[in-house]
Write a protein that holds these residues in place. Sequence first.
Motif, PDB file in Angstrom:
ATOM      1  N   THR A   1      52.453  77.988   6.976  1.00 55.76           N
ATOM      2  CA  THR A   1      53.460  77.037   6.500  1.00 55.76           C
ATOM      3  C   THR A   1      54.752  77.754   6.155  1.00 55.76           C
ATOM      4  O   THR A   1      54.762  78.684   5.331  1.00 55.76           O
ATOM      5  N   GLY A   2      55.819  77.385   6.801  1.00 60.20           N
ATOM      6  CA  GLY A   2      57.124  77.955   6.494  1.00 60.20           C
ATOM      7  C   GLY A   2      57.189  79.456   6.634  1.00 60.20           C
ATOM      8  O   GLY A   2      57.915  80.130   5.894  1.00 60.20           O
ATOM      9  N   GLY A   3      56.411  80.029   7.556  1.00 57.60           N
ATOM     10  CA  GLY A   3      56.412  81.470   7.754  1.00 57.60           C
ATOM     11  C   GLY A   3      55.410  82.213   6.893  1.00 57.60           C
ATOM     12  O   GLY A   3      55.287  83.436   7.011  1.00 57.60           O
ATOM     13  N   TYR A   4      54.688  81.512   6.028  1.00 56.19           N
ATOM     14  CA  TYR A   4      53.685  82.132   5.159  1.00 56.19           C
ATOM     15  C   TYR A   4      52.279  81.823   5.678  1.00 56.19           C
ATOM     16  O   TYR A   4      52.035  80.794   6.299  1.00 56.19           O
ATOM     17  N   ARG A   5      51.345  82.724   5.363  1.00 55.18           N
ATOM     18  CA  ARG A   5      49.918  82.497   5.628  1.00 55.18           C
ATOM     19  C   ARG A   5      49.245  82.202   4.290  1.00 55.18           C
ATOM     20  O   ARG A   5      49.229  83.043   3.397  1.00 55.18           O
ATOM     21  N   VAL A   6      48.686  81.010   4.154  1.00 54.27           N
ATOM     22  CA  VAL A   6      48.091  80.572   2.899  1.00 54.27           C
ATOM     23  C   VAL A   6      46.618  80.237   3.118  1.00 54.27           C
ATOM     24  O   VAL A   6      46.274  79.516   4.066  1.00 54.27           O
ATOM     25  N   GLY A   7      45.760  80.755   2.258  1.00 54.38           N
ATOM     26  CA  GLY A   7      44.335  80.431   2.319  1.00 54.38           C
ATOM     27  C   GLY A   7      44.044  79.158   1.554  1.00 54.38           C
ATOM     28  O   GLY A   7      44.382  79.041   0.373  1.00 54.38           O
ATOM     29  N   ALA A   8      43.404  78.191   2.217  1.00 51.53           N
ATOM     30  CA  ALA A   8      43.115  76.907   1.561  1.00 51.53           C
ATOM     31  C   ALA A   8      42.237  77.093   0.329  1.00 51.53           C
ATOM     32  O   ALA A   8      42.399  76.388  -0.668  1.00 51.53           O
ATOM     33  N   GLY A   9      41.304  78.043   0.386  1.00 52.34           N
ATOM     34  CA  GLY A   9      40.387  78.240  -0.730  1.00 52.34           C
ATOM     35  C   GLY A   9      41.085  78.592  -2.028  1.00 52.34           C
ATOM     36  O   GLY A   9      40.689  78.152  -3.114  1.00 52.34           O
ATOM     37  N   GLU A  10      42.134  79.407  -1.944  1.00 53.11           N
ATOM     38  CA  GLU A  10      42.876  79.797  -3.140  1.00 53.11           C
ATOM     39  C   GLU A  10      43.542  78.581  -3.777  1.00 53.11           C
ATOM     40  O   GLU A  10      43.548  78.425  -5.005  1.00 53.11           O
TER      41      GLU A  10
ATOM     42  N   PRO B   1      50.071  68.963  10.661  1.00 57.33           N
ATOM     43  CA  PRO B   1      51.286  69.269  11.433  1.00 57.33           C
ATOM     44  C   PRO B   1      52.557  68.798  10.726  1.00 57.33           C
ATOM     45  O   PRO B   1      52.596  67.714  10.150  1.00 57.33           O
ATOM     46  N   ASP B   2      53.579  69.650  10.781  1.00 53.38           N
ATOM     47  CA  ASP B   2      54.849  69.319  10.144  1.00 53.38           C
ATOM     48  C   ASP B   2      55.981  69.854  11.031  1.00 53.38           C
ATOM     49  O   ASP B   2      55.969  71.037  11.412  1.00 53.38           O
ATOM     50  N   ASP B   3      56.950  69.007  11.356  1.00 55.89           N
ATOM     51  CA  ASP B   3      58.032  69.399  12.262  1.00 55.89           C
ATOM     52  C   ASP B   3      58.883  70.528  11.702  1.00 55.89           C
ATOM     53  O   ASP B   3      59.408  71.360  12.454  1.00 55.89           O
ATOM     54  N   ASP B   4      58.996  70.598  10.377  1.00 59.50           N
ATOM     55  CA  ASP B   4      59.848  71.608   9.754  1.00 59.50           C
ATOM     56  C   ASP B   4      59.077  72.874   9.397  1.00 59.50           C
ATOM     57  O   ASP B   4      59.500  73.995   9.713  1.00 59.50           O
ATOM     58  N   LEU B   5      57.911  72.716   8.757  1.00 59.37           N
ATOM     59  CA  LEU B   5      57.160  73.861   8.238  1.00 59.37           C
ATOM     60  C   LEU B   5      56.133  74.416   9.217  1.00 59.37           C
ATOM     61  O   LEU B   5      55.580  75.484   8.990  1.00 59.37           O
ATOM     62  N   GLY B   6      55.869  73.713  10.284  1.00 57.81           N
ATOM     63  CA  GLY B   6      54.764  74.082  11.165  1.00 57.81           C
ATOM     64  C   GLY B   6      53.503  73.391  10.703  1.00 57.81           C
ATOM     65  O   GLY B   6      52.890  72.610  11.418  1.00 57.81           O
ATOM     66  N   GLN B   7      53.089  73.688   9.485  1.00 56.38           N
ATOM     67  CA  GLN B   7      52.010  72.978   8.812  1.00 56.38           C
ATOM     68  C   GLN B   7      52.425  72.738   7.362  1.00 56.38           C
ATOM     69  O   GLN B   7      53.029  73.618   6.730  1.00 56.38           O
ATOM     70  N   ARG B   8      52.095  71.574   6.833  1.00 57.03           N
ATOM     71  CA  ARG B   8      52.332  71.335   5.411  1.00 57.03           C
ATOM     72  C   ARG B   8      50.985  71.272   4.699  1.00 57.03           C
ATOM     73  O   ARG B   8      49.983  70.819   5.263  1.00 57.03           O
ATOM     74  N   ILE B   9      50.952  71.774   3.487  1.00 56.18           N
ATOM     75  CA  ILE B   9      49.718  71.822   2.716  1.00 56.18           C
ATOM     76  C   ILE B   9      49.464  70.446   2.096  1.00 56.18           C
ATOM     77  O   ILE B   9      50.295  69.918   1.354  1.00 56.18           O
TER      78      ILE B   9
ATOM     79  N   GLN C   1      50.539  78.197 -11.136  1.00 59.76           N
ATOM     80  CA  GLN C   1      49.485  79.211 -11.054  1.00 59.76           C
ATOM     81  C   GLN C   1      49.685  80.179  -9.893  1.00 59.76           C
ATOM     82  O   GLN C   1      49.362  81.371 -10.006  1.00 59.76           O
ATOM     83  N   LEU C   2      50.178  79.656  -8.755  1.00 60.58           N
ATOM     84  CA  LEU C   2      50.312  80.449  -7.543  1.00 60.58           C
ATOM     85  C   LEU C   2      51.776  80.504  -7.117  1.00 60.58           C
ATOM     86  O   LEU C   2      52.638  79.895  -7.752  1.00 60.58           O
ATOM     87  N   SER C   3      52.032  81.217  -6.046  1.00 64.05           N
ATOM     88  CA  SER C   3      53.393  81.236  -5.505  1.00 64.05           C
ATOM     89  C   SER C   3      53.805  79.816  -5.132  1.00 64.05           C
ATOM     90  O   SER C   3      52.987  79.009  -4.687  1.00 64.05           O
ATOM     91  N   VAL C   4      55.079  79.525  -5.273  1.00 62.28           N
ATOM     92  CA  VAL C   4      55.563  78.165  -5.049  1.00 62.28           C
ATOM     93  C   VAL C   4      55.253  77.682  -3.642  1.00 62.28           C
ATOM     94  O   VAL C   4      54.933  76.502  -3.430  1.00 62.28           O
ATOM     95  N   HIS C   5      55.311  78.583  -2.653  1.00 59.36           N
ATOM     96  CA  HIS C   5      55.070  78.146  -1.277  1.00 59.36           C
ATOM     97  C   HIS C   5      53.616  77.727  -1.041  1.00 59.36           C
ATOM     98  O   HIS C   5      53.294  77.147   0.005  1.00 59.36           O
ATOM     99  N   LYS C   6      52.713  77.993  -2.002  1.00 59.75           N
ATOM    100  CA  LYS C   6      51.309  77.620  -1.853  1.00 59.75           C
ATOM    101  C   LYS C   6      51.000  76.243  -2.442  1.00 59.75           C
ATOM    102  O   LYS C   6      49.871  75.760  -2.339  1.00 59.75           O
ATOM    103  N   ARG C   7      51.993  75.611  -3.047  1.00 60.12           N
ATOM    104  CA  ARG C   7      51.748  74.300  -3.653  1.00 60.12           C
ATOM    105  C   ARG C   7      51.542  73.248  -2.556  1.00 60.12           C
ATOM    106  O   ARG C   7      52.129  73.344  -1.480  1.00 60.12           O
ATOM    107  N   PRO C   8      50.714  72.227  -2.810  1.00 55.62           N
ATOM    108  CA  PRO C   8      50.595  71.127  -1.839  1.00 55.62           C
ATOM    109  C   PRO C   8      51.905  70.356  -1.729  1.00 55.62           C
ATOM    110  O   PRO C   8      52.581  70.128  -2.736  1.00 55.62           O
TER     111      PRO C   8
END
Length: 465
Positions: free
Chosen positions: A377-386, A406-414, A435-442
């Motif tokens: 998502t947005g150039g980041y690799r995020v583990g769903a489990g975390e 699928p997301d047109d802007d982010l590639g994938q949205r959480i 709790q986590l990095s902002v880019h990991k938020r749903p």
Amino acid sequence: MLLRSLNSYAITHGGDVDDAVTVGDVVLSRSDLLGAATSVAERIMGVDRVAVLAEPTARTVVAVVGALIAGVAVVPVPPDSGPTEIEHILADSGARGWLGVAPEHDGGLPAVPVRMHARSWHSYAEPSDDATGLVLYTSGTTGPPKGVILSRGALAAGIDALAEAWGWTVNDTLVHGLPLYHVHGLVLGVLGPLRLGSRVIHTVKPSAERYAAARGTMYFGVPTVWSRVAADPESAAALSHARLLISGSAPLPVPVFEKIAALTGLEPIERYGMSETLITLSTRADGERRPGWVGVPLRGIETRLRGEDGSEVPRDGESIGSLEVRGRFFDGYLNKPEATAACWTEDGWFRTGDVAAIDPAGFHRIVGRESTDLIKTGGYRVGAGEVETAILGVPGVREVAVVGLPDDDLGQRIVAFVVGDEVEPRSVIDSVAQQLSVHKRPREVRVVDALPRNGMGKVRKNLLE
């Protein structure tokens, strides 16, 4: 010798000795089991493969043991299988008939009855370690189920490695209520005790009350079972006498781990494996247990992490990569040489398809399936489990599944699918961001009544959209 304890019993004992196997209200001594199973073996000797409708009954246990005594490969069939799945399994496996009860949709194959009171004391030569013991069919979440060929030697080695890690001996009594058509319930939960000489009590249904009523030293459960136990303090307290509480088949939520530990005084053992590899990782009976981590490699197992470009991923506990393992595993997918070949690297490592992190001490944390739990998502690799672990700490949340849509802007949205009481989507998003990095938020939270699961309690994320 796969069924070592039964074979040893046949040589050194006579008469009824103990309650080796209990399934519901039916109790089988080693003499009962050996005599009935050998009677089955006499009637199927020379057959290649047989299908067994894997209902949670003593008859299923006798059928499986009888086939193994005869050197006949067993094809366990889930009792809730529909006609299409049964037809596929029978055609693909080449099973010659049903051993025991046949389903309504029997594929036109004959059924050989399993007579529980029949007895035979004939002795048969032990098949070679390379002979096929089981053909287990995968859950088929990405296509028709594939038949996983497991040799008798691989089954024996996998059980022995767990016995060493868990201190599992003849003095243990194992309690579980798991399905008898997968590694967890059948290989570990039935063949394990029959190899090692311990007792096993199958509760038919894995309820907290039935677990509490059985006086075992070891208990097996999937996370759904342990969640039910955690929600029943009285039943949980009754397990405090046990030696080990073991969770597998899916990640155990950290809040459930912590509640079980508080109610029983026992930190659960977590382990990781697949039908293809059996169990490869586990926390140890004599070692550290961390919520959210599945421990270290078992004896005879090696692991490594690889990045998308094939480079080695550092073992720093944070970096994630594709998990590859090496050891004595399955003999391939039945009738699928191309799928079998695709699972292995050129230098002999099995591609699990899971994403993990490994810390400097060798502890493993499974992030999830590479196909569904690694979100880009947005150039980041995020583990769903975390992200799921963080959401489970939000008040009112009982269950959660996080996916990348699928997301047109982010590639994938959480996107988080949440089961709970009075859950506010905004509070879930904000909690994760804190709790986590902002880019990991749903980016989106959907409150649902239930999550789709398979027979082993695993969430079927491919159905979430």
